[in-house]
Design a protein around this motif. Structure first.
Motif, PDB file in Angstrom:
ATOM      1  N   GLN A 234       0.824  -1.202   0.000  1.00 26.37           N
ATOM      2  CA  GLN A 234       0.000   0.000   0.000  1.00 26.37           C
ATOM      3  C   GLN A 234       0.863   1.260   0.000  1.00 26.37           C
ATOM      4  OE1 GLN A 234      -2.764  -0.272   3.276  1.00 26.37           O
ATOM      5  NE2 GLN A 234      -3.501  -2.301   2.650  1.00 26.37           N
ATOM      6  N   PHE A 235       1.953   1.212   0.763  1.00 25.63           N
ATOM      7  CA  PHE A 235       2.893   2.325   0.785  1.00 25.63           C
ATOM      8  C   PHE A 235       3.472   2.576  -0.599  1.00 25.63           C
ATOM      9  CE2 PHE A 235       7.454   3.336   0.882  1.00 25.63           C
ATOM     10  CZ  PHE A 235       7.434   4.593   1.467  1.00 25.63           C
ATOM     11  N   SER A 236       3.900   1.506  -1.267  1.00 23.25           N
ATOM     12  CA  SER A 236       4.509   1.631  -2.598  1.00 23.25           C
ATOM     13  C   SER A 236       3.529   2.212  -3.599  1.00 23.25           C
ATOM     14  CB  SER A 236       5.019   0.266  -3.072  1.00 23.25           C
ATOM     15  OG  SER A 236       5.988  -0.251  -2.180  1.00 23.25           O
ATOM     16  N   ALA A 237       2.268   1.780  -3.542  1.00 18.68           N
ATOM     17  CA  ALA A 237       1.240   2.309  -4.439  1.00 18.68           C
ATOM     18  C   ALA A 237       0.974   3.786  -4.152  1.00 18.68           C
ATOM     19  CB  ALA A 237      -0.050   1.499  -4.296  1.00 18.68           C
ATOM     20  N   THR A 238       1.088   4.175  -2.890  1.00 13.91           N
ATOM     21  CA  THR A 238       0.888   5.574  -2.509  1.00 13.91           C
ATOM     22  C   THR A 238       2.027   6.446  -3.017  1.00 13.91           C
ATOM     23  OG1 THR A 238      -0.323   4.902  -0.515  1.00 13.91           O
ATOM     24  CG2 THR A 238       0.534   7.149  -0.571  1.00 13.91           C
ATOM     25  N   ILE A 239       3.262   5.963  -2.873  1.00 17.85           N
ATOM     26  CA  ILE A 239       4.418   6.723  -3.360  1.00 17.85           C
ATOM     27  C   ILE A 239       4.371   6.836  -4.876  1.00 17.85           C
ATOM     28  CG2 ILE A 239       6.938   6.813  -3.507  1.00 17.85           C
ATOM     29  CD1 ILE A 239       5.701   7.430  -0.735  1.00 17.85           C
ATOM     30  N   LEU A 240       3.988   5.752  -5.563  1.00 18.48           N
ATOM     31  CA  LEU A 240       3.881   5.806  -7.020  1.00 18.48           C
ATOM     32  C   LEU A 240       2.857   6.865  -7.425  1.00 18.48           C
ATOM     33  CD1 LEU A 240       4.766   4.590  -9.734  1.00 18.48           C
ATOM     34  CD2 LEU A 240       2.840   3.005  -9.548  1.00 18.48           C
ATOM     35  N   ALA A 241       1.721   6.913  -6.724  1.00 21.92           N
ATOM     36  CA  ALA A 241       0.699   7.921  -7.014  1.00 21.92           C
ATOM     37  C   ALA A 241       1.255   9.323  -6.808  1.00 21.92           C
ATOM     38  CB  ALA A 241      -0.520   7.699  -6.120  1.00 21.92           C
ATOM     39  N   ASN A 242       2.075   9.491  -5.784  1.00 25.20           N
ATOM     40  CA  ASN A 242       2.673  10.797  -5.503  1.00 25.20           C
ATOM     41  C   ASN A 242       3.617  11.209  -6.627  1.00 25.20           C
ATOM     42  OD1 ASN A 242       4.779  12.692  -4.133  1.00 25.20           O
ATOM     43  ND2 ASN A 242       3.060  12.651  -2.699  1.00 25.20           N
ATOM     44  N   THR A 243       4.389  10.248  -7.146  1.00 21.14           N
ATOM     45  CA  THR A 243       5.280  10.569  -8.275  1.00 21.14           C
ATOM     46  C   THR A 243       4.454  10.926  -9.510  1.00 21.14           C
ATOM     47  OG1 THR A 243       5.493   8.276  -9.106  1.00 21.14           O
ATOM     48  CG2 THR A 243       7.055   8.997  -7.406  1.00 21.14           C
ATOM     49  N   GLU A 244       3.321  10.276  -9.687  1.00 18.42           N
ATOM     50  CA  GLU A 244       2.443  10.603 -10.817  1.00 18.42           C
ATOM     51  C   GLU A 244       1.970  12.051 -10.729  1.00 18.42           C
ATOM     52  OE1 GLU A 244       0.613   6.049 -11.198  1.00 18.42           O
ATOM     53  OE2 GLU A 244      -0.555   7.673 -10.273  1.00 18.42           O
ATOM     54  N   ASP A 245       1.561  12.455  -9.531  1.00 15.97           N
ATOM     55  CA  ASP A 245       1.073  13.825  -9.339  1.00 15.97           C
ATOM     56  C   ASP A 245       2.171  14.840  -9.644  1.00 15.97           C
ATOM     57  OD1 ASP A 245      -1.347  12.746  -8.544  1.00 15.97           O
ATOM     58  OD2 ASP A 245      -0.915  12.923  -6.396  1.00 15.97           O
ATOM     59  N   VAL A 246       3.391  14.551  -9.183  1.00 14.01           N
ATOM     60  CA  VAL A 246       4.502  15.476  -9.400  1.00 14.01           C
ATOM     61  C   VAL A 246       4.882  15.552 -10.873  1.00 14.01           C
ATOM     62  CG1 VAL A 246       6.973  15.837  -9.001  1.00 14.01           C
ATOM     63  CG2 VAL A 246       5.455  15.308  -7.075  1.00 14.01           C
TER      64      VAL A 246
ATOM     65  N   VAL B  89      13.946   4.925  -3.201  1.00 12.09           N
ATOM     66  CA  VAL B  89      14.206   3.812  -4.122  1.00 12.09           C
ATOM     67  C   VAL B  89      13.181   3.812  -5.256  1.00 12.09           C
ATOM     68  CG1 VAL B  89      14.192   1.292  -4.339  1.00 12.09           C
ATOM     69  CG2 VAL B  89      15.353   2.367  -2.407  1.00 12.09           C
ATOM     70  N   ILE B  90      11.908   3.969  -4.909  1.00 13.23           N
ATOM     71  CA  ILE B  90      10.857   3.988  -5.933  1.00 13.23           C
ATOM     72  C   ILE B  90      11.024   5.209  -6.842  1.00 13.23           C
ATOM     73  CG2 ILE B  90       8.360   4.200  -6.300  1.00 13.23           C
ATOM     74  CD1 ILE B  90       7.996   2.628  -3.673  1.00 13.23           C
ATOM     75  N   ALA B  91      11.292   6.366  -6.239  1.00  8.64           N
ATOM     76  CA  ALA B  91      11.456   7.595  -7.016  1.00  8.64           C
ATOM     77  C   ALA B  91      12.656   7.503  -7.958  1.00  8.64           C
ATOM     78  CB  ALA B  91      11.605   8.784  -6.082  1.00  8.64           C
ATOM     79  N   HIS B  92      13.711   6.816  -7.536  1.00 11.63           N
ATOM     80  CA  HIS B  92      14.884   6.619  -8.392  1.00 11.63           C
ATOM     81  C   HIS B  92      14.509   5.816  -9.633  1.00 11.63           C
ATOM     82  CE1 HIS B  92      19.142   5.686  -9.405  1.00 11.63           C
ATOM     83  NE2 HIS B  92      18.642   4.500  -9.751  1.00 11.63           N
ATOM     84  N   GLU B  93      13.732   4.748  -9.457  1.00 11.88           N
ATOM     85  CA  GLU B  93      13.328   3.944 -10.609  1.00 11.88           C
ATOM     86  C   GLU B  93      12.389   4.729 -11.516  1.00 11.88           C
ATOM     87  OE1 GLU B  93      14.946   1.364 -11.232  1.00 11.88           O
ATOM     88  OE2 GLU B  93      15.884   1.206  -9.262  1.00 11.88           O
ATOM     89  N   VAL B  94      11.532   5.560 -10.934  1.00 10.18           N
ATOM     90  CA  VAL B  94      10.694   6.441 -11.751  1.00 10.18           C
ATOM     91  C   VAL B  94      11.576   7.420 -12.519  1.00 10.18           C
ATOM     92  CG1 VAL B  94       8.921   8.236 -11.693  1.00 10.18           C
ATOM     93  CG2 VAL B  94       8.673   6.203 -10.263  1.00 10.18           C
ATOM     94  N   GLY B  95      12.703   7.811 -11.914  1.00  6.16           N
ATOM     95  CA  GLY B  95      13.660   8.657 -12.612  1.00  6.16           C
ATOM     96  C   GLY B  95      14.150   8.013 -13.901  1.00  6.16           C
ATOM     97  N   HIS B  96      14.362   6.707 -13.868  1.00  6.63           N
ATOM     98  CA  HIS B  96      14.753   6.000 -15.097  1.00  6.63           C
ATOM     99  C   HIS B  96      13.635   6.053 -16.129  1.00  6.63           C
ATOM    100  CE1 HIS B  96      18.595   4.664 -13.760  1.00  6.63           C
ATOM    101  NE2 HIS B  96      18.132   3.912 -12.782  1.00  6.63           N
ATOM    102  N   HIS B  97      12.384   6.056 -15.653  1.00  6.86           N
ATOM    103  CA  HIS B  97      11.264   6.179 -16.585  1.00  6.86           C
ATOM    104  C   HIS B  97      11.271   7.548 -17.254  1.00  6.86           C
ATOM    105  CE1 HIS B  97       7.375   5.592 -18.379  1.00  6.86           C
ATOM    106  NE2 HIS B  97       6.856   6.625 -17.717  1.00  6.86           N
ATOM    107  N   ILE B  98      11.612   8.580 -16.509  1.00  8.47           N
ATOM    108  CA  ILE B  98      11.740   9.915 -17.092  1.00  8.47           C
ATOM    109  C   ILE B  98      12.806   9.894 -18.187  1.00  8.47           C
ATOM    110  CG2 ILE B  98      12.227  12.349 -16.633  1.00  8.47           C
ATOM    111  CD1 ILE B  98       9.699  11.259 -15.248  1.00  8.47           C
ATOM    112  N   GLN B  99      13.888   9.179 -17.940  1.00  3.62           N
ATOM    113  CA  GLN B  99      14.957   9.066 -18.940  1.00  3.62           C
ATOM    114  C   GLN B  99      14.481   8.330 -20.183  1.00  3.62           C
ATOM    115  OE1 GLN B  99      17.749   7.204 -16.234  1.00  3.62           O
ATOM    116  NE2 GLN B  99      18.977   9.076 -16.103  1.00  3.62           N
TER     117      GLN B  99
END
Length: 299
Positions: A95-107, A174-184
């Motif tokens: 649930q935490f991971s899904a919440t952080i992913l949602a937060n990265t989506e908003d940003v 850690v999750i935000a770092h992997e999302v960073g690769h998605h930005i790349q």
């Protein structure tokens, strides 16, 4: 972190309890095929086929499926019909991971036009991706081929116990770092790196790989800056947790711990100091234009 009760992303694919393909299983072996056909069409073969029929009836499977598994080098295994039962702690981490992913989506929807939201795949043990099969030992990773993040939640336990990098904001980093690769991937950097792979020596390619990873750290810092501006999700000590995690997974520190020596030419992610520096730069500035690690003369 103040994450409880906030929106959870719907871009989560839960594969926990499903085993990915095992190494060496499923490869087609023509020599084995020829030998088996000779056996199957002999008197002994009639007995073998009869055995497959009996096994098929017991397991409720198509006998041709079992024979195909054997011909392809696979193993005959029973399929579990029981649903995966996570522990309460693991479910909270999901649930935490899904919440952080949602937060990265908003940003990132705010910062980038036409942002494509990635999918987070939760798995246990091993997993198949467009980038190939991987085990939990690989750690969290992003696959540009399918634009998905892959995470075995047991990694967070490893961070706390083995790496001495506890804390929910360390996990969010850690999750935000992997999302960073998605930005790349979105900005074309991943494709450029793929083209470089066959043009450079391993040592030279590693140098570019370090710059890619440090930029992902920077992007994680940018996310943290804007997340705090938008939601005030961070609490006292959270920044230190992220910096401690960046320090714990530096190439120099990991090599020193595993082999007792450091080989800079083999670095692929950057030193502890570099990883902390670029995350902190992203967090301090929140400015995407400050994250060009490829042009930086000093990392």
């Amino acid at each position: 972190m103040k994450w409880q009760g906030k929106r959870q992303s719907s871009n989560v694919e839960d594969r926990r309890g499903q085993n990915g393909p095992r190494q060496g299983v499923g490869g087609f072996n023509p020599m084995l095929l020829g030998s088996l056909f000779k056996i199957l069409f002999s008197k002994v073969g009639l007995f073998i086929v009869g055995g497959f029929l009996v096994v098929s009836l017991i397991m409720g499977k198509n006998p041709l499926t079992l024979i195909t598994q054997l011909l392809s080098g696979g193993t005959v295994q029973s399929e579990s019909t029981e649903a995966y039962q996570p522990t309460a702690k693991e479910e909270e981490l999901a649930q935490f991971s899904a919440t952080i992913l949602a937060n990265t989506e908003d940003v990132w929807n705010k910062l980038l036009n036409n942002y494509r939201e990635p999918t987070l795949v939760l798995f246990t043990g091993s997993v198949a991706s467009a980038c190939g099969a991987a085990s939990s030992a690989t750690g969290p990773f992003y696959c540009p081929g399918d634009e998905k993040l892959y995470l075995d939640l047991s990694f967070f336990d490893d961070m706390e116990r083995r790496m001495n990098a506890p804390g929910d904001f360390a996990q969010a980093y850690v999750i935000a770092h992997e999302v960073g690769h998605h930005i790349q991937k979105i900005t074309g950097i991943s494709d450029k790196m793929q083209r470089l792979r066959g043009q450079l020596s391993e040592v030279e390619y590693n140098k570019y790989s370090v710059r890619v990873e440090l930029q992902a750290d920077f992007l994680a810092g940018v996310w943290a800056y804007h997340s705090q501006e938008m939601t005030r999700i961070m609490e006292s000590g959270d920044l230190e947790e992220a910096l401690n995690a960046a320090n714990a997974i530096g190439d120099d520190r990991l090599q020193k711990q595993s082999s007792g020596r450091v080989v800079p030419d083999s670095f692929t992610h950057g030193t502890s100091a570099q990883r902390m520096r670029w995350f902190k730069k992203g967090f301090d500035t929140g400015d995407l234009s400050q994250g060009d690690t490829f042009s930086a003369t000093s990392l």
